[in-house]
Scaffold this active site. Structure first.
Site, short mmCIF file in Angstrom:
data_model
loop_
_atom_site.label_atom_id
_atom_site.label_comp_id
_atom_site.label_asym_id
_atom_site.label_seq_id
_atom_site.Cartn_x
_atom_site.Cartn_y
_atom_site.Cartn_z
N GLU A 286 0.83 -1.21 0.00
CA GLU A 286 0.00 0.00 0.00
C GLU A 286 0.87 1.26 0.00
O GLU A 286 0.55 2.25 -0.66
CB GLU A 286 -0.94 -0.01 1.21
N ASP A 371 3.85 -3.82 -5.83
CA ASP A 371 4.45 -5.09 -5.41
C ASP A 371 5.97 -4.98 -5.40
O ASP A 371 6.64 -5.43 -4.46
CB ASP A 371 4.03 -6.22 -6.35
#
Length: 429
Positions: A286, A371
């Site tokens: 996040e 990611d």
């Protein structure tokens, strides 16, 4: 009706009907591909995950995906029928005329039209919403809601929608009538300001009406999370745990708020399933969105797209063929602003559907970037195992149809994403 007006009106009718029909066919075709692909791969776990995912979990995910897809087919058919009913079959026009006869012309009638449309649309959607929660989600063990809580949520969301939505609608209608040909620019500025304000007030004023948010009490986890955020140069107003388990067994974590009001929220279901290093990895993902300025980019994109939308609406409100071409007889002696808003809201998704893959592709790109950032800050292995647990916990299929993924998925397909994580786990950091 003049010949040119008749031609433009019939042209819009034909274009709308063609776009609706083509879009419905494409949706059904893509969903049919998804159903076939998932069903064909139900019997065997993909080789890359054979040692980490049980056959029972894989088959549950397949069955859940198939059930949702089949329900989606019904929703598509119902949605298309309802849309035709509101537009070309005259439903919105009849509702407008009935309210004109009852209330006369003016602001009251226009607000009543908007409110009646929202109420009727909600009532049409209600049975499928109930079925999804209390039949489909219940069947797969995800639903934790009682009927009382479901009704309470419905009542609260309706009241909040009315308290916020009616004044906003009234102000926009006033702008349309009182601020001249550039009303759409003033309305856009107000709408963007309201959305930014909502980002600030939602976490503290609206979200707590539906869920309880308690400060994260696990000191060890709090220290880890705080250290990670400091390492990434990120600050938040607080770390909170949300009682998501009272509604669903699904797990998640998210950032909410804007500017100084940002806060980190963990579902209690997520904390129950992930280890501390895995929570770190999910949070780092996040944080990657913020590091790459994905949130700002999406807000700017929303600003640009909404400006184009308001400008187009400003043009269409002045075109008689816009109303007649979509099955509505406009008011002759009074404003048609509420009608224009509703018609635009009904018609635009029919056409914008065809560019949805562009935005889905951009979103998947952002997810891969997040990611990669998470892997650079924590552990690829931890992120991989965390994502795998979340996929399994949420019964997300590991074998979606590749074309369906390219068209719809805002996140990469499970296999594609987890394979990247497994490759990353082999690289020392």
């Amino acid at each position: 009706m003049t010949d040119s007006l008749l031609t433009a009106s019939l042209g819009l009718t034909a274009l709308f009907a063609a776009a609706l029909g083509l879009g419905l066919w494409l949706r059904f075709w893509l969903s049919s591909r998804q159903i076939r692909h998932v069903a064909q791969h139900r019997a065997q776990v993909p080789a890359a995950f054979a040692s980490t995912v049980s056959l029972a979990a894989h088959q549950k995910a397949a069955d859940y995906t198939l059930a949702k897809a089949r329900l989606g087919l019904l929703e598509m058919a119902l949605g298309a029928a309802v849309l035709l009913g509101w537009t070309l079959l005259g439903g919105l026009s009849a509702l407008n005329q009935a309210l004109v006869q009852l209330l006369g012309h003016g602001m009251t009638q226009q607000l009543a039209l908007l409110m009646a449309f929202v109420v009727l649309s909600g009532a049409i959607d209600l049975p499928l919403s109930w079925y999804q929660t209390f039949v489909l989600e219940q069947r797969f063990g995800f639903n934790k809601m009682t009927l009382k809580l479901w009704l309470a949520d419905l009542l609260k969301s309706s009241l909040i929608g009315a308290l916020i939505g009616l004044p906003i609608a009234a102000l926009i209608l006033w702008m349309m009538a009182a601020t001249g040909s550039l009303w759409w620019l003033w309305a856009w500025l107000f709408w963007m300001g309201f959305n930014l304000l909502l980002l600030v007030i939602y976490p503290t004023l609206i979200a707590p009406l539906f869920n309880k948010f308690a400060p994260l009490e696990d000191e060890a986890l709090r220290s880890r999370v705080t250290a990670l955020m400091q390492r990434c140069g990120f600050s938040a107003k607080g770390l909170f745990v949300m009682d998501g388990s009272k509604r669903s067994a699904h797990a998640n974590a998210y950032f909410t708020g804007f500017g100084a009001a940002k806060r980190v929220v963990f579902y209690d279901t997520l904390l129950a399933k992930l280890s501390a290093p895995e929570v770190d990895a999910v949070l780092a993902h996040e944080l990657g969105h913020f590091k790459h300025k994905h949130i700002i980019k999406r807000i700017v994109s929303m600003f640009a797209l909404s400006l184009a939308g308001f400008a187009l609406l400003g043009y269409l409100t002045q075109q008689l063929w816009f109303y007649t071409g979509l099955g509505v007889q406009p008011n002759v002696a009074s404003s048609n602003d509420a009608l224009a808003l509703l018609l635009f809201m009904l018609a635009m998704p029919v056409f914008s559907f065809f560019i949805a893959p562009v935005f889905a592709q951009l979103s998947r790109k952002h997810e891969f970037e997040a990611d990669a950032y998470a892997v650079s800050q924590t552990s690829a292995q931890d992120l991989s195992t965390a994502l795998l647990k979340l996929y399994e916990d949420n019964a997300a299929t590991l074998t979606p149809d590749p074309l369906y993924v390219r068209f719809y998925y805002s996140h990469p397909g499970a296999t594609e994403r987890l394979e990247r994580m497994q490759v990353g786990a082999a690289v020392p950091h």
